[in-house]
Design a protein around this motif. Structure first.
Motif, short mmCIF file in Angstrom:
data_model
loop_
_atom_site.label_atom_id
_atom_site.label_comp_id
_atom_site.label_asym_id
_atom_site.label_seq_id
_atom_site.Cartn_x
_atom_site.Cartn_y
_atom_site.Cartn_z
N THR A 47 0.84 -1.21 0.00
CA THR A 47 0.00 0.00 0.00
C THR A 47 0.87 1.25 0.00
O THR A 47 0.47 2.29 -0.49
CB THR A 47 -0.92 0.04 1.25
N LYS A 48 2.07 1.14 0.53
CA LYS A 48 2.92 2.34 0.66
C LYS A 48 3.86 2.52 -0.52
O LYS A 48 4.42 3.59 -0.72
CB LYS A 48 3.72 2.24 1.97
N ARG B 21 3.50 3.01 -8.54
CA ARG B 21 2.20 2.31 -8.55
C ARG B 21 1.66 2.11 -9.96
O ARG B 21 0.59 1.56 -10.12
CB ARG B 21 1.16 3.08 -7.74
#
Lengths: 281, 669, 148, 266
Positions: free
Chosen positions: B251-252, B256
């Protein structure tokens, strides 16, 4: 490599300007060639539907004539002629009986090993890839390269790059400074042989081709087949009726476009012979 | 000195009627080395066999010739009987005087004489026979499964549940394979994930299964029962033991925008990622190509956020060595690229997608959470066209064979689309509808009748874009080739199923044969479909040919049962009729000159190099050695060897010479 | 009386031997001048065996196995095929009449083909007559005469 | 000192190699093999058109027994021989320096087997006109006449096996003719045994024969036995399209193509 050119009937009649442009471009690029001596009709679209033997013998006589004249390469600008000659050559080389039959009708042993080129691949392989030609007058135009069917089909015979989406003319166009567009009708049929017997169909099919080219912003069509040229250039009145609008887009032979980029005078390229005037060049 | 017994069988009338069996027995008794000969009505009958056994004991015979039917019929019977009476089974031969004599010739002198000749031939052969012991090969009871798709999973579970160790190697970070990408499955339309993920969990939890994911086979040595495999475990950059799979890192992670392979590049993933939520093992991998740290040496955010400090940037590939007795290939398939179909504009137009991409669109866990949306603008397509056989059954441009699954999944796709976009319009261009399978035809019918999918029989010649629409030009051959033009919002290509990439390299690495399409070939197209020509290596699933899920699963269980069968004994026994490279005393050691051309002649990779050393261990000579575990006894190497250093037991050169001589010199009898 | 040639057949166990079995089970009659020697595979058949057979007095030889791609051992017959192609050339050049050697593919299902092949071969060998030329060289000729 | 001798002198002095197998003049200036270890001896070396003996026949023994690298004079057939021997694992090409001689001052040096293969690939194996004519004439005879011809030729054979000794590819530890269980080849030098020997020899050369004629040159009774293998070279070219030498292409009879010719099979 000794090179012969087989003009065929069209290039001496309806498509004189094609032959003119081919000759002058070859001269300009000092490529030596001779016309196939005492050549005859290739049988074109009719023979192979009517008389199998004739459709084999006519082209083989041309091939033989070219070979007897000591040529190793044969350039056939007309797509229809090219298609026939290539087909027959393949037949002769793959089928002993055909070979025997043909040889007896010609009463000579035909080898049919001569390299037969269509104009498009010839220009890419023997000109653009070998010499570095200077195109003094780049053709700054958006062009739609139209291949038609005879040049690319059947793939097993003509072995022309990608039959559904050929790219060679585009490559050539880029070389001479033009901008080929991406369009959908480059290998659709123009109606070809029906031009006399059923002009309606021809007009309808040709209309679709022209329409798509125009819609996608082409300023001119580039062709390499006298038949396509005739249909797209000559049938305008009917086409305009179908499309219900003026269709002024000019249709140039590949060699004419190249000629222009080489700085050859429009007249010498036969550009004045077209039905649709080729303006502002 | 040979003491051979000859037993002539009348086979009731079958032989007796045409061949004078008594005379054959009488003449045979004169043959050198024959101590006893007798004819009897039915040799294979119980009294017949007893007669043989009794005679063996009384006459203490060293060899036996039974003149009766074809050895392909009763050789095992008589060999067994004789061994029970103490004669080595390989000292027993049969003269085929029924199929090759009495049944094909008329009654008479000549026929009887031929029978005698055949007996003579076998007597001479038996004289040159040697007692042989059947070969015992130890079996390591552990299986290596390559590929963790549904086939690999099924095989692993079956073998593991039978109580054997299994090493399951998966190339990707998670098992699950293509099935995990699918939305619903035909013909039941139950969700693929729902039936697959429990099996994946079982694999993870089964104590007999060692799952090695993100790994590939490095090399393989040995033979059936005794393979040595080296497995390369690619660096995950994550300590699997320390990692709890909390997923915080993913998630971090700042990078992405990496196209997600699992979503067929229709969604994005991070550089440190788990391919999909239900992944097994549920441990992330750092994709080093796209990780900022590996690119510019800075970032390490994942390391910072990881609560268990499981990130290992310096982790390296690890080579794991395993000893196994059997291998099952379950490497699956790939979908064919569509670049040879330029006229369909795949890659040119965003909204022309493959069937697998459609699966992701339709999947609840997919990039659109199950909505059918166009990749280009996210709109819901009102008109959708499916093109079947996009590459299959197309020798000219694609592949000759039928990919088998497309007809069904295309019907399913159309159905799913209609269910999700009830007032949408779905058309399918097809060649034939191949719906052979339980409830398959019914399924397709449902698509046509209930869901009103338009089936158009014909090929599509071109797809091109025009004012935001995809124009699909095709023909309807049921309407006499009438041209059809559909203005679609989305086009789905049922691309062909092809061998998974790397299949050829793998096949060469482990010496299994493969067909022109790089699919692994079975040992026999009908009777040995899950075995390869390399003993001990089996096939499961789509690595053999395109298959749907039920087929893959049944083939997987088939392969598993073969492996379990092999593991049922700690040793396996094989016929000793195999090739042998001679050995002799120093300084020759063996007449083999070590040209090793036999290695290329052997279809089974059964011949290897052996270094012959003197007592000090100095290599004196390198010669060929036949591996009894692999040799199937075809004898090709024997006929090929120029120095006649290889011979084959049971069909040795001496035996053949004796047969030829006997057959042609019948003046002795 | 008609000359009865001695013909040896070298066949593989899986196809032609089984095929000949089928000839039997279907009771198709053929000449009894042919006798079969069984091999695991045509790949096993050494070219020297053919010479030996001639030396031992064979007038003709049949070599037969599985059709290409049907080999029980996948490629034995392919190797054999190359061997025979080369061997035949050499024999011809040396003057050993290759008409006396018949190569054939006969599957386990082709019982009729086997009978046909045998009869054809017997006939053609009868036309060629006994192979005295080689038998003289081999010194086996006289023996043949005595036992007629 | 000509170039060739100079070169050998240098490589021996520099200890790059410890043995050079070449030619020197023997009786009546007939070249014979020379094994040079001392730089000073390199003057003895000669190379001319008479140097046809295929020296690679000495490679097996001398290479294995020689400490250090060996250099060898090679003609074209010898190059093929080196490839074939390497493909049959009979020589270590690593410690071999090949001097491909064209004349005593024109030569090429190879220490990479692949380079040799590149060169050999370009050179097609051709049957010289004299022998082609012979083959033709023999082929024209009737099959019986051909048999008669060879019976006569083979009747000369005294089974001295010089052909075997001279052939670089006849390196078996135990030749099949020495096996008597079973008796593959009748040992006495009688017609039958001679036929069997020569046919077997030819078959063992199938796809391997180097076309170097060493066998025929060695034959004391002048049997044209090189015709057998030469004929096969021609035959194989016809039937399988090519006749080449390669380190790792495998042997003609140990490999196959599913679509090989099978004209003779019914």
């Amino acid at each position: 490599m000794k090179l012969a050119v087989y003009p065929g009937c069209s290039l001496n009649g309806s498509a004189r300007e094609y032959y003119e442009s081919v000759s002058i471009v070859l001269e300009k690029l000092n490529i030596e060639y001779s016309e196939v001596p005492d050549w005859n009709c290739c049988g074109a679209t009719a023979a192979h539907n009517l008389n199998k033997e004739l459709s084999l013998v006519l082209p083989s006589r041309i091939i033989a004539a070219a070979e007897n004249d000591g040529n190793e390469e044969l350039l056939v600008p007309c797509a229809a002629c090219f298609n026939r000659l290539k087909t027959v050559q393949r037949n002769i080389c793959q089928n002993k009986e055909v070979k025997a039959k043909v040889s007896s009708s010609l009463d000579q042993n035909i080898s049919a090993t001569i390299q037969i080129h269509n104009i498009v691949e010839f220009i890419r392989d023997n000109i653009l890839q070998k010499k570095d030609v200077e195109f003094i007058k780049p053709l700054h135009k958006k062009v739609a390269c139209y291949y038609g069917c005879l040049l690319v089909r059947p793939h097993s015979v003509v072995e022309f790059d990608r039959m559904e989406d050929p790219q060679i003319m585009e490559q050539i166009m880029v070389k001479i400074g033009a901008e080929p567009i991406d369009w959908a009708y480059k290998t659709e049929c123009c109606g070809a042989g029906f031009t006399i017997s059923n002009a309606e169909i021809v007009a309808k099919l040709s209309a679709k081709i022209l329409e798509d080219a125009i819609d996608r912003g082409a300023e001119m069509l580039i062709v390499a087949c006298p038949m396509c040229h005739a249909n797209l250039d000559m049938r305008r009145p009917m086409i305009e009726k179908i499309l219900k609008k003026e269709v002024k887009i000019p249709v140039l032979y590949l060699t004419q476009a190249i000629g222009l980029a080489l700085g050859i005078d429009a007249g010498k390229l036969g550009l004045k012979r077209h039905f649709v005037p080729v303006l502002n060049i | 000195m040979a003491r051979i017994g000859v037993f002539i069988c009348h086979c009731g009338e079958n032989i007796g009627a045409t061949v004078d069996c008594a005379k054959v027995a009488e003449l045979s008794s004169r043959l050198e080395g024959v101590t006893y000969s007798v004819d009897y009505k039915y040799m294979c009958s119980d009294p017949g066999q007893t007669l043989i056994k009794k005679t063996i004991k009384e006459q203490n015979l060293t060899g036996v010739v039974v003149a009766a039917c074809s050895p392909r019929m009763h050789e095992p019977t008589f060999r067994k009987a004789c061994s029970e009476a103490g004669v080595n089974p390989y000292m027993v031969e049969m003269a085929n005087i029924r199929e090759h004599c009495s049944w094909v010739h008329d009654k008479g002198e000549a026929t009887t004489q031929k029978a005698v000749d055949l007996v003579h031939m076998m007597v001479e052969k038996v004289k040159n026979n040697k007692p042989l012991q059947s070969i015992k090969v130890p079996v390591k009871k552990a299986a290596l499964i390559l590929g963790g798709g549904i086939a690999g999973i099924q095989t692993s579970l079956d073998i593991a549940n039978a109580g054997h160790k299994v090493i399951l190697v998966e190339r990707e970070p998670s098992i699950g394979g293509h099935m995990s990408q699918l939305s619903e499955t035909f013909p039941t339309l139950d969700c693929s994930q729902c039936i697959l993920t429990p099996r994946m969990v079982e694999v993870a939890q089964n104590p007999n299964i060692e799952l090695i994911s993100y790994a590939e086979l490095e090399s393989l040595e040995g033979f059936i029962g005794n393979f040595k495999a080296k497995i390369r475990k690619k660096a995950r950059s994550v300590d699997e033991k320390a990692c709890t799979g909390c997923g915080l890192c993913t998630t971090k992670c700042p990078s992405r925008k990496i196209p997600s392979e699992f979503n067929e590049n229709m969604g994005y993933r991070t550089a440190i990622y788990v391919p999909f939520p239900q992944a097994v093992p549920n441990k992330p991998v750092i994709d080093r190509e796209n990780c900022t740290y590996y690119k510019i040496g800075k970032c390490k955010i994942c390391e910072i956020v990881c609560p268990t400090k499981a990130i290992r940037f310096d982790q390296e590939d690890e080579i794991i060595e395993k000893e196994v007795g059997a291998i099952v290939l379950a490497t699956g398939f790939n979908v064919l690229g569509t670049d040879f179909f330029p006229e369909y504009g795949y890659g040119k137009y965003k909204d022309v997608i493959t069937g697998l991409q459609f699966e992701r669109l339709a999947s609840a866990s997919g990039p659109t959470l199950g909505d059918i949306r166009r990749p280009s603008d996210g709109k819901i397509p009102e008109k959708i066209v499916f093109i079947a056989c996009a590459g299959s059954r197309d020798p000219a441009k694609g592949i000759e064979y039928c990919s088998k699954i497309c007809c069904m999944y295309t019907a399913k796709h159309a159905m799913l689309y209609k269910h999700k976009v009830p007032n949408g319009d779905a058309s399918i261009f097809y060649m034939d509808i191949r719906a052979a399978g339980k409830m398959y035809e019914e399924f397709v019918r449902r698509a046509i009748t209930e869901d009103e999918v338009h089936y158009i029989r014909g090929r599509v010649s071109r797809v091109y874009e025009k004012n935001g629409k995809l124009i699909v030009k095709g023909a309807d051959t049921l309407l006499g080739g009438m041209p059809v033009e559909i203005e679609a919002d989305m086009v789905v290509l049922a691309t062909a199923g092809v061998a998974s990439q790397g299949a050829e390299a793998l096949a060469q690495k482990i010496h299994v044969s493969y067909d022109t399409h790089k699919f692994f070939t079975e040992a026999h197209p009908k009777l040995r479909p899950v075995e390869t020509n390399t003993a001990g290596i089996f096939l499961a699933g789509a690595c053999h040919a395109p298959k749907d899920i039920p087929e893959s699963v049944s083939m997987a269980s088939g392969a598993a049962s073969k492996v379990i069968g092999l593991f049922s004994k700690s040793e396996m026994t094989r016929e000793p009729l195999i090739a042998i490279v001679n050995r002799s005393a120093p300084p020759v050691y063996s007449s083999c000159a070590g040209c090793f051309l036999c290695i290329s002649a052997c279809p089974y990779q059964a011949i290897e190099k052996e270094e012959l050393k003197d007592h000090r261990g100095k290599i004196m000579k390198t010669v060929a050695k036949v591996n009894p575990g692999l040799c199937q006894g075809c004898g090709t190497c024997v006929a090929f060897c120029r120095s006649n250093s290889i011979d084959i037991q049971g069909y040795s050169n001496e035996q053949v010479f004796a047969e030829i001589a006997a057959l042609l010199n019948n003046d002795t009898v | 009386m008609e000359f009865e040639p001695k013909i040896v057949a070298f066949v593989c166990n899986w196809c032609t031997y089984a095929g000949a079995d089928l000839t039997g089970t279907s009771r198709i009659k053929y000449s009894n001048d042919v006798k079969i020697i069984r091999f695991p595979c045509t790949g096993r058949i050494d070219f020297m065996y053919l010479l030996k057979a001639f030396a031992e007095g064979a007038d003709g030889i049949i070599v037969s196995g599985c059709h290409p791609n049907d080999c029980h051992y996948t490629s034995g017959n392919f190797h054999a095929r190359r061997r025979w192609m080369v061997f035949e050339g050499l024999l011809n050049f040396i003057g050993i009449d290759s008409r006396r050697i018949v190569f054939s593919w006969i599957s386990a299902a082709e019982g009729a083909k086997w009978a046909e092949l045998v009869n054809k071969t017997v006939k053609s060998i009868q036309e060629l007559g006994p192979y005295t030329q080689y038998q003289k060289v081999a010194g086996t000729f006289k023996k043949e005469v005595t036992n007629g | 000192m000509d170039k060739l001798q100079k070169f050998v002198f240098d490589i021996l002095t520099s200890k790059e190699v410890t043995l050079v197998i070449g030619y020197e003049n023997g009786s009546a200036n007939k070249p014979r093999p020379a094994f040079i270890r001392e730089p000073s001896d390199s003057e003895r070396l000669v190379f001319n058109e008479k140097c046809v003996l295929n020296l690679t026949v000495y490679l097996g023994t001398h290479c294995t027994n020689n400490p250090g690298k060996v250099a060898i004079f090679a003609t074209l057939p010898a190059l093929c021989s080196i490839l074939q021997l390497a493909s049959e694992h009979q020589i270590q090409t690593a410690d071999l320096l090949v001097i491909y001689c064209k004349s005593n001052d024109e030569f090429e040096v190879f220490d990479d087997i692949n380079k040799i293969e590149e060169l050999v690939c370009k050179e097609e194996v051709v049957i010289d006109s004299k022998n082609s004519v012979l083959i033709e004439t023999i082929s024209k005879l009737s099959v019986e006449e051909r048999f008669e011809y060879w019976t006569e030729q083979f009747s000369k054979c005294i089974k001295c096996y010089a052909c075997r000794a001279a052939c670089p590819l006849c390196y078996c530890t135990r030749c099949t003719v020495e096996i008597n269980q079973p008796q593959w080849v009748h040992s006495p030098s009688h017609a039958l045994g001679n036929f069997e020997w020569h046919i077997m020899r030819a078959m063992h050369m199938a796809g391997r024969c180097l076309n170097c004629d060493a066998c025929a040159n060695a034959c004391p009774v002048d049997i044209p036995l090189n015709l057998l293998t030469k004929y096969m070279i021609r035959d194989i070219k016809e039937k399988f399209g090519e006749y080449t030498f390669s380190v790792n292409k495998g042997n003609l009879l140990s490999t196959f193509k599913p679509d090989d010719k099978e004209t003779l099979i019914r």
